[in-house]
Design a protein around this motif. Structure first.
Motif, short mmCIF file in Angstrom:
data_model
loop_
_atom_site.label_atom_id
_atom_site.label_comp_id
_atom_site.label_asym_id
_atom_site.label_seq_id
_atom_site.Cartn_x
_atom_site.Cartn_y
_atom_site.Cartn_z
N ASN A 34 -3.47 0.87 -9.37
CA ASN A 34 -4.04 1.31 -8.09
C ASN A 34 -4.73 0.16 -7.36
O ASN A 34 -5.51 0.40 -6.46
N ASP A 61 -8.28 0.24 -13.72
CA ASP A 61 -7.05 -0.20 -13.07
C ASP A 61 -6.78 -1.70 -13.28
O ASP A 61 -5.74 -2.20 -12.86
N PHE A 74 -10.33 1.04 -6.05
CA PHE A 74 -9.77 1.03 -7.40
C PHE A 74 -10.90 1.00 -8.42
O PHE A 74 -12.01 0.58 -8.14
N THR A 77 -3.84 -1.96 -5.17
CA THR A 77 -3.59 -2.17 -3.75
C THR A 77 -4.30 -1.14 -2.88
O THR A 77 -4.31 -1.26 -1.66
N LYS A 78 -4.92 -0.16 -3.50
CA LYS A 78 -5.66 0.86 -2.75
C LYS A 78 -7.15 0.55 -2.82
O LYS A 78 -7.68 0.17 -3.86
N ASP A 79 -7.83 0.71 -1.70
CA ASP A 79 -9.29 0.53 -1.73
C ASP A 79 -9.91 1.58 -2.63
O ASP A 79 -9.46 2.72 -2.68
N SER A 118 -8.02 -5.53 -1.25
CA SER A 118 -8.54 -4.20 -1.58
C SER A 118 -9.79 -4.41 -2.43
O SER A 118 -9.88 -5.36 -3.22
N ASP A 146 0.36 0.42 6.73
CA ASP A 146 -0.93 -0.09 6.29
C ASP A 146 -0.74 -1.56 5.93
O ASP A 146 -0.12 -1.89 4.95
N GLU A 175 -14.13 0.37 -6.21
CA GLU A 175 -14.96 1.49 -5.77
C GLU A 175 -16.43 1.07 -5.62
O GLU A 175 -17.10 1.44 -4.67
N SER A 205 0.86 -1.18 0.00
CA SER A 205 0.00 0.00 0.00
C SER A 205 0.89 1.22 0.00
O SER A 205 2.04 1.17 0.41
N SER A 206 0.34 2.33 -0.45
CA SER A 206 1.13 3.56 -0.53
C SER A 206 1.31 4.21 0.84
O SER A 206 2.21 5.02 1.02
N GLU A 207 0.45 3.87 1.78
CA GLU A 207 0.55 4.47 3.11
C GLU A 207 1.43 3.61 4.01
O GLU A 207 1.36 2.39 3.97
#
Length: 167
Positions: free
Chosen positions: A125, A135, A131, A127-129, A79, A74, A82, A69-71
């Motif tokens: 994207n 993606d 997406f 790995t981010k919730d 993930s 985390d 949308e 994840s980018s954070e």
């Protein structure tokens, strides 16, 4: 009204603190207590269900492994898209058998591709919730397969209904 607290998973002094419910609140996943497979690489059995507790996806030969994840700090395994109808995660058997997996909950189908490097997924994207369908380019040349829902076994032991592996 859905009690979202039922779908929270906490482990390791809040090392893993996950809400497993999808954004549309129609699907969720259950995860075993993670174990340290190799030098802090925590893997766990995982299964995906709809809100009626009908199994959508479970693979008893593989484990879910953490996705990047980018954070910072985390730590997560799944993930969601949308719309909440898709989930992305990585399956792990050993270091030679690691796969990207995309599940389509509505159609009960999945796509799996062999993971080659971390760079291939960082470009997306996933790995981010939240997406988007756009993606999913990493899966564009892979065919959908029907999920094998009969691989998760429920057992009754002393009047308690559990699934194998036990959560």
């Amino acid at each position: 009204m859905i009690d979202e607290n039922k779908y929270k998973f906490n482990w390791g002094d809040n090392l893993v603190n996950i809400n497993t419910l999808s954004p549309n609140k129609k699907y969720f996943y259950q995860i075993q207590k993670p174990f340290d497979f190799y030098w802090g690489w925590f893997v766990a059995k995982i299964s995906f269900l709809n809100i009626k507790k009908e199994i959508i996806y479970y693979n008893n030969q593989y484990y879910a492994c953490p996705i990047n994840s980018s954070e910072e700090n985390d730590f997560k395994y799944v993930s969601y898209s949308e719309c909440g109808n898709y989930a992305y995660f990585c399956e792990f058997k050993d270091f030679k058998n690691v796969y990207h997996v995309l599940i389509n909950f509505k159609e009960r189908k999945f796509k799996r591709i062999k993971k080659k490097s971390e760079k291939e997924i960082i470009k997306t994207n996933l790995t981010k919730d939240g997406f988007n369908i756009e993606d999913l380019k990493i899966f564009e040349y892979t065919e959908w397969e029907l999920t094998q829902i009969n691989k998760r076994f429920e057992r009754n032991i002393f009047f308690c209904k559990i699934w194998f592996p036990k959560i």
